[in-house]
Design a protein around this motif. Structure first.
Motif: not given
Lengths: 222, 263
Positions: B108, B111-112, B115-116, B254, B256-258, B261
């Motif tokens: 995660e 991924q984060r 993503q960032t 957003k 992508k984060q959803d 999760q």
């Protein structure tokens, strides 16, 4: 040559006298009593016993076995009488190898005395065991006519007891004396050895016969 | 062979005495001792028998107990083994869960970060794009373009509606008739005069106009009076474009984060 110890008189006063028979009888009695005292001095019921006690226990237990086998009864009431008969005769005969010794059993007075003791002991034991009536029923068993024969039988066997012992011992002594005068060396020793053996056999026979008579008396009407 | 009566009687008495003495000295004692020993042996044998029996019983009891203990031990061992097995399984399960958890978290976070990083890259790329656009437009802002821009600006002043004109007039009055015109390029003199004329016509006749050069304005021109401003600039377009772009990127982040999760 004197072969009857009664006629060797050491001391005499009126009617009383001490002859060889009595003297050697006392010696035999003394020996027996001393040995008995010595052996029973430290009697123990434990497992380690003295040699004397061991010998006497062996003799006594053998006598008890013999009496039990002969009379088919518990031996303890008869043991003192029959045992003493055997011991007295046995020791009397055994000591005959001592040079100046005259066996008391070589005197017919002694053997008659012992036979008379047996003669009276038989009814005494019989009556004690069975009672007066039941004992005397034995004399008229089968038929009353047998009573005199029974009585004669009792007397004759007592006489036979006395004469048998006397004859054997006296003859042994006499043979010894005769042989000494004929062949003084070696042969009398063999005869003496034979005499010792015969003496022991006679002691055994006398005691066993007494036991047989007592046994037959107490089993009379069973 | 003759019987001496005295000797006979004496021998009878002798014999009886001997019997009695030996009875007490010898036979009674010996038989008593023998009987005692026999009894003792018998009792000891009996005792030994009893002890043997007891020992046998004890042995049997012990054997039984030993067997019981054995079976109990087996039972306990089996139970312990079972427990250990279950515990081992539980621990393994727990460890694998933890590993999975850690892996998930790590995944995660990766991924984060990714993503960032992507977001930053996007933002940076956007900014770079605008910077390039701005620079290229700035480079392009020469006299001809400036003239055209000035024309557009002029036209805009001319086309002010009444309400705007009033507000502007008010501002000019408050600034004591001082008006600043800033531009990214040099405005030609004729255009300047034209613009002054136009402002004097439209807003106030006694206005004093001051011209300034400002590199912040990308291909733009603006009029400022007491904080009030009329402007035309490519920067504005670029700004609005940047805003719409960044809002689009943020929305995508957003989403992508959803999705992460949900996974």
């Amino acid at each position: 040559m004197e072969i009857n110890p009664d006629s060797i008189v050491f001391w005499k006063w009126v009617y009383f006298k001490i002859n060889a028979t009595l003297f050697y009888s006392w010696i035999v009695m003394l020996i027996l009593i001393l040995v008995a005292c010595l052996a029973t001095w430290n009697l123990t019921a434990g497992y380690r016993i003295s040699r004397w006690q061991n010998i006497l226990e062996t003799i006594v237990s053998y006598m008890r076995t013999q009496i039990r086998e002969t009379t088919q009864e518990k031996p303890d009431p008869f043991l003192p009488f029959l045992g003493t008969l055997f011991l007295f005769i046995s020791v009397s005969n055994f000591l005959s190898f001592v040079p100046v010794y005259h066996p008391p059993t070589g005197s017919v007075s002694t053997t008659a005395a012992l036979a008379i003791c047996v003669f009276f002991a038989v009814p005494v034991y019989g009556i004690r065991q069975l009672g007066f009536t039941r004992y005397f029923q034995h004399y008229i068993k089968s038929t009353v006519f047998l009573l005199p024969f029974n009585i004669i039988g009792r007397f004759s066997r007592t006489l036979a007891l006395a004469i048998r012992l006397f004859g054997n011992i006296m003859s042994g002594t006499m043979i010894g004396a005769v042989l000494v005068s004929i062949v003084p060396l070696f042969v009398p020793i063999v005869m003496h050895a034979l005499g010792l053996l015969i003496g022991q056999i006679q002691a055994y026979i006398f005691a066993v016969l007494a036991a047989v008579y007592i046994g037959s008396a107490i089993r009379a009407v069973q | 062979m003759e019987i001496d009566l005295f000797t006979l009687v004496a021998q009878i008495i002798n014999f009886i005495i001997l019997v009695v003495v030996l009875k007490y000295l010898l036979y009674n004692r010996i038989t008593k001792v023998m009987d005692e020993r026999q009894e003792r042996i018998a009792s000891q044998l009996k005792e030994a028998e009893q002890k043997k029996k007891e020992a046998e019983q004890n042995a049997e009891l012990h054997q039984k107990k030993l067997k019981e203990l054995d079976s109990k031990r087996e039972e306990m061992l089996a139970k312990i083994r079972e427990e250990a097995e279950s515990q081992r399984k539980e621990l393994i399960q727990k460890a694998s869960d933890e590993v999975k958890d850690i892996r998930d978290k790590w995944y995660e976070s990766i991924q984060r970060e990714k993503q960032t990083f992507m977001n930053n890259l996007r933002m940076k790329a956007g900014k770079e794009v605008f910077a390039i656009a701005r620079r290229s437009l700035t480079d392009l802002a020469n006299a001809d373009l400036g003239r055209q821009i000035a024309d557009v600006f002029l036209e805009r002043i001319q086309k002010l509606d009444e309400c705007e004109k009033q507000i502007l007039k008010e501002s000019v009055r408050k600034s004591e008739y001082e008006v600043d015109i800033s531009s990214a390029f040099e405005i030609p003199q004729e255009i300047r005069q034209k613009m002054v004329q136009e402002i004097r016509d439209q807003i106030a006749s006694n206005v004093h106009v001051q011209f300034k050069i400002s590199s912040d304005l990308i291909c733009g021109i603006e009029l400022v009076a007491n904080g009030r401003k009329i402007a035309w600039s490519l920067n504005n377009y670029l700004h609005s474009l940047e805003e719409s772009l960044s809002s689009a990127i943020e929305e995508k982040i957003k989403r992508k984060q959803d999705e992460i999760q949900e996974e």
